[in-house]
Structures are given as C-alpha cells and as structure tokens.
Design a protein around this motif. Structure first.
Motif, PDB file in Angstrom:
ATOM      1  N   ASN A   1       1.928   9.620   1.431  1.00 26.74           N
ATOM      2  CA  ASN A   1       0.907   9.902   0.421  1.00 26.74           C
ATOM      3  C   ASN A   1       0.917   8.818  -0.657  1.00 26.74           C
ATOM      4  O   ASN A   1       1.889   8.080  -0.825  1.00 26.74           O
ATOM      5  N   ASP A   2      -0.214   8.746  -1.399  1.00 22.68           N
ATOM      6  CA  ASP A   2      -0.277   7.807  -2.518  1.00 22.68           C
ATOM      7  C   ASP A   2       0.919   8.033  -3.448  1.00 22.68           C
ATOM      8  O   ASP A   2       1.364   9.167  -3.646  1.00 22.68           O
ATOM      9  N   THR A   3       1.435   6.963  -4.018  1.00 23.95           N
ATOM     10  CA  THR A   3       2.650   7.081  -4.808  1.00 23.95           C
ATOM     11  C   THR A   3       2.591   6.154  -6.017  1.00 23.95           C
ATOM     12  O   THR A   3       1.639   5.380  -6.197  1.00 23.95           O
ATOM     13  N   LEU A   4       3.623   6.222  -6.864  1.00 25.67           N
ATOM     14  CA  LEU A   4       3.683   5.490  -8.125  1.00 25.67           C
ATOM     15  C   LEU A   4       5.041   4.790  -8.224  1.00 25.67           C
ATOM     16  O   LEU A   4       6.081   5.391  -7.955  1.00 25.67           O
ATOM     17  N   ILE A   5       5.036   3.515  -8.587  1.00 26.44           N
ATOM     18  CA  ILE A   5       6.281   2.775  -8.794  1.00 26.44           C
ATOM     19  C   ILE A   5       6.159   1.945 -10.060  1.00 26.44           C
ATOM     20  O   ILE A   5       5.060   1.718 -10.579  1.00 26.44           O
ATOM     21  N   CYS A   6       7.313   1.499 -10.529  1.00 28.70           N
ATOM     22  CA  CYS A   6       7.345   0.565 -11.652  1.00 28.70           C
ATOM     23  C   CYS A   6       7.323  -0.852 -11.090  1.00 28.70           C
ATOM     24  O   CYS A   6       7.729  -1.090  -9.941  1.00 28.70           O
ATOM     25  N   ASN A   7       6.823  -1.798 -11.858  1.00 29.76           N
ATOM     26  CA  ASN A   7       6.622  -3.148 -11.326  1.00 29.76           C
ATOM     27  C   ASN A   7       7.917  -3.885 -11.018  1.00 29.76           C
ATOM     28  O   ASN A   7       7.893  -4.987 -10.480  1.00 29.76           O
ATOM     29  N   ILE A   8       9.069  -3.303 -11.337  1.00 26.75           N
ATOM     30  CA  ILE A   8      10.347  -3.926 -10.990  1.00 26.75           C
ATOM     31  C   ILE A   8      10.983  -3.252  -9.775  1.00 26.75           C
ATOM     32  O   ILE A   8      12.118  -3.567  -9.409  1.00 26.75           O
ATOM     33  N   ASP A   9      10.246  -2.284  -9.145  1.00 28.19           N
ATOM     34  CA  ASP A   9      10.813  -1.486  -8.056  1.00 28.19           C
ATOM     35  C   ASP A   9      10.339  -1.965  -6.689  1.00 28.19           C
ATOM     36  O   ASP A   9       9.319  -2.669  -6.553  1.00 28.19           O
ATOM     37  N   ASP A  10      11.090  -1.555  -5.636  1.00 29.08           N
ATOM     38  CA  ASP A  10      10.685  -1.644  -4.232  1.00 29.08           C
ATOM     39  C   ASP A  10      10.350  -0.227  -3.747  1.00 29.08           C
ATOM     40  O   ASP A  10      10.870   0.761  -4.263  1.00 29.08           O
ATOM     41  N   LEU A  11       9.506  -0.127  -2.694  1.00 32.35           N
ATOM     42  CA  LEU A  11       9.096   1.177  -2.150  1.00 32.35           C
ATOM     43  C   LEU A  11       9.036   1.087  -0.636  1.00 32.35           C
ATOM     44  O   LEU A  11       8.437   0.147  -0.093  1.00 32.35           O
ATOM     45  N   GLN A  12       9.635   2.054   0.045  1.00 30.84           N
ATOM     46  CA  GLN A  12       9.533   2.106   1.508  1.00 30.84           C
ATOM     47  C   GLN A  12       8.377   3.017   1.903  1.00 30.84           C
ATOM     48  O   GLN A  12       8.326   4.188   1.517  1.00 30.84           O
ATOM     49  N   LEU A  13       7.440   2.457   2.683  1.00 31.14           N
ATOM     50  CA  LEU A  13       6.330   3.233   3.222  1.00 31.14           C
ATOM     51  C   LEU A  13       6.764   3.870   4.544  1.00 31.14           C
ATOM     52  O   LEU A  13       7.619   3.339   5.253  1.00 31.14           O
ATOM     53  N   ASN A  14       6.166   5.014   4.886  1.00 35.89           N
ATOM     54  CA  ASN A  14       6.510   5.728   6.115  1.00 35.89           C
ATOM     55  C   ASN A  14       5.239   6.132   6.842  1.00 35.89           C
ATOM     56  O   ASN A  14       4.348   6.763   6.249  1.00 35.89           O
ATOM     57  N   ALA A  15       5.160   5.759   8.134  1.00 34.83           N
ATOM     58  CA  ALA A  15       4.025   6.132   8.984  1.00 34.83           C
ATOM     59  C   ALA A  15       4.536   6.919  10.182  1.00 34.83           C
ATOM     60  O   ALA A  15       5.633   6.664  10.685  1.00 34.83           O
ATOM     61  N   GLN A  16       3.743   7.893  10.656  1.00 33.19           N
ATOM     62  CA  GLN A  16       4.091   8.729  11.802  1.00 33.19           C
ATOM     63  C   GLN A  16       3.061   8.525  12.894  1.00 33.19           C
ATOM     64  O   GLN A  16       1.862   8.714  12.673  1.00 33.19           O
ATOM     65  N   GLY A  17       3.498   8.145  14.099  1.00 33.68           N
ATOM     66  CA  GLY A  17       2.592   7.933  15.221  1.00 33.68           C
ATOM     67  C   GLY A  17       3.297   7.205  16.335  1.00 33.68           C
ATOM     68  O   GLY A  17       4.481   6.854  16.239  1.00 33.68           O
ATOM     69  N   ASN A  18       2.586   6.974  17.444  1.00 37.58           N
ATOM     70  CA  ASN A  18       3.133   6.274  18.601  1.00 37.58           C
ATOM     71  C   ASN A  18       2.215   5.118  18.966  1.00 37.58           C
ATOM     72  O   ASN A  18       1.005   5.314  19.106  1.00 37.58           O
ATOM     73  N   GLY A  19       2.793   3.950  19.128  1.00 44.10           N
ATOM     74  CA  GLY A  19       1.995   2.788  19.481  1.00 44.10           C
ATOM     75  C   GLY A  19       2.385   1.576  18.657  1.00 44.10           C
ATOM     76  O   GLY A  19       3.532   1.440  18.192  1.00 44.10           O
ATOM     77  N   ILE A  20       1.427   0.699  18.445  1.00 43.85           N
ATOM     78  CA  ILE A  20       1.635  -0.530  17.667  1.00 43.85           C
ATOM     79  C   ILE A  20       0.914  -0.368  16.338  1.00 43.85           C
ATOM     80  O   ILE A  20      -0.252   0.049  16.297  1.00 43.85           O
ATOM     81  N   ILE A  21       1.605  -0.730  15.237  1.00 43.12           N
ATOM     82  CA  ILE A  21       1.034  -0.562  13.907  1.00 43.12           C
ATOM     83  C   ILE A  21       0.882  -1.934  13.250  1.00 43.12           C
ATOM     84  O   ILE A  21       1.710  -2.830  13.439  1.00 43.12           O
ATOM     85  N   VAL A  22      -0.207  -2.066  12.468  1.00 46.11           N
ATOM     86  CA  VAL A  22      -0.461  -3.293  11.712  1.00 46.11           C
ATOM     87  C   VAL A  22      -0.855  -2.892  10.298  1.00 46.11           C
ATOM     88  O   VAL A  22      -1.801  -2.106  10.106  1.00 46.11           O
ATOM     89  N   TRP A  23      -0.099  -3.442   9.277  1.00 47.13           N
ATOM     90  CA  TRP A  23      -0.395  -3.160   7.861  1.00 47.13           C
ATOM     91  C   TRP A  23      -1.150  -4.344   7.259  1.00 47.13           C
ATOM     92  O   TRP A  23      -0.835  -5.502   7.528  1.00 47.13           O
ATOM     93  N   THR A  24      -2.113  -4.042   6.420  1.00 48.96           N
ATOM     94  CA  THR A  24      -2.807  -5.063   5.622  1.00 48.96           C
ATOM     95  C   THR A  24      -3.007  -4.496   4.219  1.00 48.96           C
ATOM     96  O   THR A  24      -3.125  -3.265   4.061  1.00 48.96           O
ATOM     97  N   PRO A  25      -3.020  -5.365   3.155  1.00 46.20           N
ATOM     98  CA  PRO A  25      -2.842  -6.827   3.209  1.00 46.20           C
ATOM     99  C   PRO A  25      -1.369  -7.191   3.379  1.00 46.20           C
ATOM    100  O   PRO A  25      -0.491  -6.372   3.115  1.00 46.20           O
ATOM    101  N   ASN A  26      -1.144  -8.421   3.780  1.00 43.93           N
ATOM    102  CA  ASN A  26       0.227  -8.911   3.959  1.00 43.93           C
ATOM    103  C   ASN A  26       0.730  -9.432   2.608  1.00 43.93           C
ATOM    104  O   ASN A  26       0.983 -10.616   2.407  1.00 43.93           O
ATOM    105  N   TYR A  27       0.882  -8.477   1.649  1.00 48.09           N
ATOM    106  CA  TYR A  27       1.226  -8.806   0.263  1.00 48.09           C
ATOM    107  C   TYR A  27       2.504  -8.070  -0.117  1.00 48.09           C
ATOM    108  O   TYR A  27       2.538  -6.840  -0.148  1.00 48.09           O
ATOM    109  N   ASN A  28       3.556  -8.852  -0.374  1.00 51.21           N
ATOM    110  CA  ASN A  28       4.847  -8.296  -0.788  1.00 51.21           C
ATOM    111  C   ASN A  28       5.275  -7.138   0.117  1.00 51.21           C
ATOM    112  O   ASN A  28       5.659  -6.058  -0.336  1.00 51.21           O
TER     113      ASN A  28
END
Length: 865
Positions: free
Chosen positions: A474-501
């Motif tokens: 779900n949409d989330t909130l971080i501070c600009n000095i933090d890292d965040l791990q995203l989580n996706a559920q599914g089967n197959g090949i995944i592609v994230w965009t944009p390729n930014y940080n």
C-alpha cells in the motif's frame, strides 16, 4: 389389378377393424427376367405378414387379401394409374419355425406364429429410379413397451420395398424365432440371404407407422416417404431393445441382455452392395415378445483391462435364482489352490501383471449347467494427472500431461477443455494449449490410455481470470533520509518503473530511497498475454509534524481522547499507565490526577515530540437530603448543598426552581430531581433526588344513619388510620379504639377523629337513631319509582336487626321479580330491565334480630306510576 371397390364382402368381414394379430412383416421382390412387353422387367413381389396365433379369440384371422400399391420413383405417381392398386389374394400360410429353447428353462413362453404370403407377379416398364411397392394397415398389437400406441389404435404398420431399375432381387430375412427372457442373454437371428450374391450390411432402423389408416379394412396405400412410429422415451429405431442389445452389422445377429418383460417393435434394414456400390435397402419389422421365462446361466461382462490393483472381485452378471452353485477358475495357476473358488462373488489376488483367461461354471455337473470364459489383463498402477500453466483470458493456457503408468506407456490423450461457447474445445495431443475468451471456472477433463489397454480419466476445475493475481505494498510514508522495502505478491516476471533510487527493478522486494514523493509502477508478466499492473506511492517528507492540542480540564474519573494532529507513522506516549494505547496516535486518557502526557512521533529515522497537560477537577457533591412525608395542603422546604448552580425538576408546586432551598406545596406525592453544577472547572452536572409523600387521610365512621332499638349493643367500625378518638364518649365502652360498642337509650351523634403516624388528621360523623320499640322488619305499603329521588326504592327498614336473611317481591302470577339479602338494598320496580306496570305486588321478608331471634313478615305493596 383392380380399383378400390367394395367387393368380397366375406373377405372383408373376415379381416375386421382389429388388426392386432399382425405382429410384423416384410416385402421382397425377385427379378424373373424380361417382361412380355418391350422395355419391361418381370418381378415377383411377395408380402410376408406375421400373425400371433396366440391372439385372443376375437382377433382377426390372417387376411385373405391385401391391397398393394405401386409408385413410380421418378415422379411418385401411382402405377399404372392414380388411385389404382393391386388386390392380392393370400397364396399360402405356414408356421414360423421356433429355435430350440435354452436347457432347463422355466416359465417357457408359447411361441406360435404364422406367415401369410401374398404374391404379385407383374411386368414393370423400365424407368430411371425404379418403383416402390407398399402395403399399409392400422393398429399394431398393444400395449407396446418401446412404442406409443395412443390407447392401442394410433400406430399402424407400413411394409414396403424399393425395386431398383436393375436385374436384381432383394435379400430375404429368415423367419425363425427365439425365446427371449427378460434380463437374460439372448440371440435373435435377423440374417438374410441374397440369391444374387450381393454383399449385405445390417443395422437397426425406424419402423414405419400406418399413415392415415385408422382400421384394418383394405385401402389404397400412400406414396413414400413414410413416417416412423413414435418411440417411447429411452428407446429409438437405433436402440429398440435398450442400450444392452446390439446388432452385428455383418451377420444380422441381434444379441446382448434382454430388456424388461414386454413387447418391442424391432426393425432391421439390410443394405445390398454389388461391387462396393449400394444398390438397395430392404427392411423387416417384427414385434419381439420378452417374457418372464428364466434359465440358469453364466454371464461375464467384458473387463478387458484391470488397472487398479492385483485384487479383482468377480461376479456372475446373470442373476437368475436358478444359479445354485458356482465354480471359478481364475487362470492363475501359480497361486495354487487359490486359483479356484466356489463362492458366488470371490476376490482373487493375481500373482503378477499379465493376461489371464478366467472361467465360470454354473451348476457344475448338473444338466442345467452353463459356463463362460473371459480374458482379463492385469496392469495396475495407471494414474492420470495433468498440470495447468497460465490462467488469463485471451492467452494460451498450457495443459501438461503428468500421467504415469507402471506397465507400458501412455499412448493416447483426449482433452475436453469445458468451454460451453464452442464445440472445438478438444485436443488429442499430449500437451495442448487452449485460449479462453471469458473469465470463469471451467471443468477440464483428460482421458488417457496406455499401451497395455488401460483407460482412465481425470477432471479438474480450472479458474480463468481476466488478469493474474497481483498486488503491491500500500501507499506509504518515509522520511527523506530513510530506505523502504517494497513488497509485491504474484507469480512471473516483474518490472518496476521508474528506475529511480531502486535497488533492483526486477525484484519482488526491492529497496527504494527516493528524496521526493515518487509513484513506483509494477508490471507482472505471468505468461504471454497474461499481464497485470499495480502501483505504490511513496510519500517523502523532510520532517515530522506533531500537535497534541491545548491543555484541557476534565472531571475527575472521566475519559478524554487526545486528538493528535501529525503525519507520523509510529507513536510513543509517556506516562502510559492511564492511556488506552500508548502506541496509538490519539489514545484515550483517564488520569487520576492532573497529568502531563508526552508523545514522540516517528517517520523512519525522523521524529518530533510534544506534550499536553490534562487537569482534573472533582464532580460537585450534590446532597438534597432525605425523603419526607407531609400532610395534604401543607408546605415543605427543600434544601440541597454541594454546588454553585441549581435546577429543580419538575417545577410544579415550587415557588422557585433555581435556588437551593425552594418551598413546595404539593397536591400529591412528587419526586424532585435537582441538577447541581459548580464553577470550579468540572463542566458536567451531578444529580440527586428527593421524594415528597403527601399523606391524604380519609376517616370512615361507618354508615351515616344507623337505627337500633333501646338497649341494643351497636358495634362501631372506623377505618382510615392507626389512632382513633370518638366524641362524645357517652355510651361507649372505649372512646379511643376503632371499634367500640355503644349502648344507648336516646338518639346520639358521634364525631370520629383519626390521626396518622405523621400526625395528619381527618374527621367523620355517624348518627344513631334509637327506637323505643321491639326489633322488627318494617316495610312501606307503596312506592313511586318515577326517578324524582323520593320513594323510588322499595326496601324493608331493619330496626334492632342483626342481619337480613332475604327480601323477595312477587307479581300476581307468583313470579319472583326481585330478591336480595343485603341490608338497605331494594327493588326499583323493574324486571329483567323492563319497568313494571302499576299494580299490587306481594313481598316476603325474613331477618335475625340482635338477640338471635328470627323474624318473618309478608304483605303487599302498591307500585304507583
């Protein structure tokens, strides 16, 4: 040749309107050579009719003559002229041969059939398509099991043959008959012979009805085509004896298991081929009688391959009660004595896979013995299975066979993909693919066979969706000095965009560290054409905002919610013991004293702190005093303490409802509720109640006027309180009780005073009239019930009497119109609700005086209207 005439009356009378003795027939033709005239051929046309000789006595005999119609197949015109037919006499009648019955048959049927032969020899001009010869009649025998006879008169018969323009003769069916027992194995010979040596092929077909014929009188047949008889549900021309009987297409032998007891129309067509070319079709129909006969028998239904294990249970599929003993040979000599059994339904465990011949002997050594053998192949360990790869509409779904076998190999595949929108949802290859157009659940079936002969199927429900199952964080909130791990559920090949940080744009769990708010989009490729998309918005802030609000005051023991305004994700409150949840953004606080609460809000590594003070103030201590009792018409002053502001309700009877000590003069008992507030900071009121009871005494000294005689003791009875005072005390034995006794010689009035426990008082009086006469019952001699209040009631006056036994009034007819035993009650001059007319009435009265003497009086009274 004749036209349709009303002739041969004796013949027609012999063939009555009932044709239910006819149970079948066929029509054949024989080529006899060239005709007498040029361009003609000579034929012998023979109609065979079969009659049941066991028909009832009133059934018609075999017809003496029949009408045969001939039709030119070029144009279907009747030959030689429209409306003409051929009147053909019976040339012969002979028995139908009955084949030997099974040995030891019980309830053997009586089969007696005759064949009537009707022969027409004729020259026919040669044409392009040949001719059709036809005989029609009504009323097949009834009831029939496989054909609807509509009450016995609606299904007739048509016997016909087509004569091709060839020098050829038709086949001829045999005419023998067999006993057929319900539910038993049977064989019925419908084979035919062909004098020209043509090749023959046999099949079941529809029997023809009788067209428009409604009785058995001879008539001109109709031209082809002809309609089928109406078959009952579960039967047809191609399955006239049910699904357990079939015809051999090469021999014409009908065999299998007989249906239930009944009569069945069976029609067989034989096709003639010359040099591989079809030249003619010939038909015979016959009503087969299945009876309740029985015979012992061994029947082994084929089970060519057993693929489920080595243990096989055997049964005799002939269930006749005449089967007394059983002897099985399993064809597995390596099992020794276990290779045979005398059980009715034994189980044998085969020693190894392979091919075995087993045998059953019924009633072994008996003259009614029977036996059967069958081949069984044992190849256990055959398991159908498949997998499915893919699940989206409009993309290929791959079906993968995973079937296994312990013996041989899987060699055929038959797929049904369960798509109701088409008939093309099948495949015959090992690993097919299929494209579904709509989402839904589909029942997919795979049938597989092995090289050893095993045959099994498996069904699975496959769910097809519009797009694959896919979700991201779900949409989330971080501070600009933090890292965040995203989580996706599914089967197959995944592609994230944009390729930014982002750590890995092809990972289901990448780590991102954007410096500004960024929406990351994820695309899932499950299979070709099966794609889903989702996104997550990462909101980035450079600080944590936090406001707990202004300090507040609450009433002690109350609870208050701290409404925090913040963009934080996690919270920590201190102190925590009086909070509902020390990690909530806006917890409930229940401080037992003035308390300052401090909260720290976090977004990742960023945080902020704020506090709020909650001051507690005690509730007002309201005290309105105890309940009170006052006398009617008295006033009472209320009084409450413990606060600064007051409000009494209800306001009724109060001189001022907004002061602590109002005065009330209630006319009835009342409960007052007082609301008490203070000005110390607790904004909530408290309440107290007080109940004012108004005591209303009612004194009752007894009947207002009381009559006694001199020296008669009078018992007084006062009610209404606990304390009584009589005055004067003259003649009373005790002036301070509720029930004193008075002894008087003169008239006297007493005044009664009663006093309650609360000190309330009330008064009443009683007048005692003293008669200086003897005790008695005094009755007036007239009364006027006219409603003027004077002399309206006729009643006795009791003087010195203790009780009234009865007072009765009768009219002149002796009918009682009134009766009572209650003192001071009397008659109002009515009877059953109707006023009585003026006149004289008789009265009787009886009572007991204060000395216990009975006094009786009677007399008359005049009712005056």
């Amino acid at each position: 040749m004749k036209k349709l005439l009303f002739t041969l009356i004796i013949i027609m009378s012999a063939f009555t309107v009932s044709a239910k003795h006819i149970i079948g027939g066929e029509m054949i033709y024989e080529y006899l050579g060239k005709g007498t005239a040029t361009n003609t051929n000579k034929y012998r046309i023979t109609l065979k009719l079969f009659r049941d000789q066991n028909s009832p006595a009133d059934a018609a005999a075999m017809p003496i003559n029949v009408y045969i119609g001939l039709f030119d197949n070029d144009n279907l015109r009747q030959y030689p002229l429209p409306g003409s037919y051929f009147d053909v006499l019976k040339s012969n009648e002979q028995d139908v041969s009955v084949n030997p019955f099974p040995s030891c048959i019980t309830n053997a049927p009586s089969l007696r059939y005759n064949t009537g032969l009707y022969v027409l020899i004729i020259d026919l001009p040669i044409n392009a398509k040949g001719y059709t010869a036809t005989y029609q009649t009504c009323c097949r025998i009834s009831p029939l099991t496989n054909v609807n006879t509509f009450g016995g008169n609606g299904t007739g018969s048509t016997y016909t043959t087509t004569i091709p323009p060839l020098e050829d003769s038709s086949p001829q069916f045999k005419t023998s008959i067999d006993a057929i027992c319900g539910g038993k194995p049977f064989t019925l010979d419908f084979s035919a012979s062909d004098k020209d040596g043509d090749s023959l092929a046999y099949a079941f077909t529809n029997a023809f009805d009788g067209g428009s014929f409604q009785n058995a009188s001879n008539g001109n047949p109709s031209p082809p085509p002809y309609s089928s008889v109406p078959y009952q549900s579960g039967y047809s021309g191609l399955s006239p004896l049910g699904n357990q009987a079939s015809i051999d297409p090469k021999t014409g032998l009908i065999s299998g298991t007989a249906p239930d007891i009944g009569r069945y129309v069976v029609a067989v067509i034989v096709k003639s081929y010359k040099n591989g070319v079809l030249i003619n079709e010939h038909l015979k129909d016959f009503i087969v009688n299945v009876t309740n006969c029985d015979f012992a028998g061994a029947k082994l239904n084929p089970r060519p391959v057993f693929c489920d294990g080595f243990d096989v249970t055997f049964t005799n599929d002939d269930f006749s009660p005449l089967n007394k003993t059983f002897y099985w040979e399993f064809g597995d000599p390596s099992t020794g004595k276990l290779d045979t059994s005398t059980l009715a339904s034994p189980t044998h465990i085969y020693s190894a896979p392979g091919k075995y011949t087993y045998k059953l002997v019924i009633n072994r050594g008996d003259q009614c013995s029977d036996s059967a053998t069958q081949i069984l192949k044992i190849y256990p360990g055959f398991f159908p299975e498949f997998e499915v790869d893919g699940k989206c509409i409009n993309s290929p779904i791959q079906f993968i066979d995973r079937s296994t076998t312990n013996y041989g190999s899987v060699n055929t595949w038959s797929w049904k993909f369960g798509d109701p929108s088409t008939l093309e949802d099948t495949a015959k290859i090992k690993n097919p693919s299929y494209v579904y157009k709509k989402a839904g659940k589909y029942d997919v079936e795979l049938q597989v066979t092995s090289t050893m002969g095993c045959n099994k199927n498996i069904k699975k429900t496959v769910e097809i969706v519009e797009k694959p199952t896919f979700s991201v964080t779900n949409d989330t909130l971080i501070c600009n000095i933090d890292d965040l791990q995203l989580n996706a559920q599914g089967n197959g090949i995944i592609v994230w965009t944009p390729n930014y940080n982002i750590s890995d744009p092809n990972s289901f769990n990448p780590v991102v560290s954007p410096k500004t708010t960024t929406t990351y989009y994820a695309t899932l490729f499950e299979s070709p054409g099966c794609v889903a998309k989702d996104s997550v918005k990462v909101n980035v802030v450079d600080r944590v905002s936090l406001q707990t609000g202004k300090d507040t005051i609450i009433c002690l023991t109350d609870t208050v919610r701290i409404n925090t305004i913040s963009n934080g994700l996690h919270y920590t409150w201190t102190p925590s013991n009086t909070l509902s949840d020390p990690k909530a953004k806006s917890p409930l606080a229940s401080p037992s004293a003035t308390t300052t609460y401090t909260v720290t809000a976090h977004i990742g590594k960023c945080s902020a702190t704020d506090d709020i003070t909650i001051r507690t103030v005690p509730y007002p201590n309201a005290n309105a005093g105890g309940d009170a009792t006052i006398c009617a018409s008295e006033s009472y002053q209320l009084n409450v303490t413990g606060g600064s502001l007051y409000s009494w309700s209800p306001k009724i009877f109060l001189d001022n409802p907004n002061i602590p000590n109002p005065v009330t003069t209630p006319g009835e008992s009342v409960q007052y509720i007082v609301e008490v507030r203070d000005v110390l900071g607790c904004p909530k009121p408290v309440f107290d109640t007080v109940f004012i009871t108004v005591e209303k005494l009612v004194a009752d000294a007894g009947p207002r006027d009381t009559s006694i005689v001199v020296n008669q003791p009078l018992q007084l009875n006062a009610t209404g309180a606990e304390t009584f005072t009589w005055s004067p005390s003259k003649g009373l034995n005790n002036a301070n009780i509720g029930n004193p006794v008075a002894l008087l010689s003169e008239n006297q009035q007493y005044i009664l005073k009663i006093t309650s426990a609360a000190g309330c008082t009330a008064f009443d009086t009683i007048d005692v009239k003293v008669y200086k006469i003897k005790p008695g019952l005094y009755v007036p001699n007239a009364f006027t019930p006219d409603g003027d209040g004077l002399n309206d009631i006729f009643r006795p006056i009791l003087v010195g009497m203790k009780s009234l036994t009865y007072f009765r009034v009768y009219n002149r007819g002796g009918q009682m119109v009134y009766s009572t035993s209650i003192q001071n009650q009397g008659w109002d001059g009515t009877f059953k609700g109707r006023p009585q007319d003026s006149g004289v009435f008789v009265w009787m009265v009886e009572g007991i005086d204060y000395l216990g003497n009975t006094i009786y009086e009677k007399g008359s009274v005049t009712l005056i209207r």
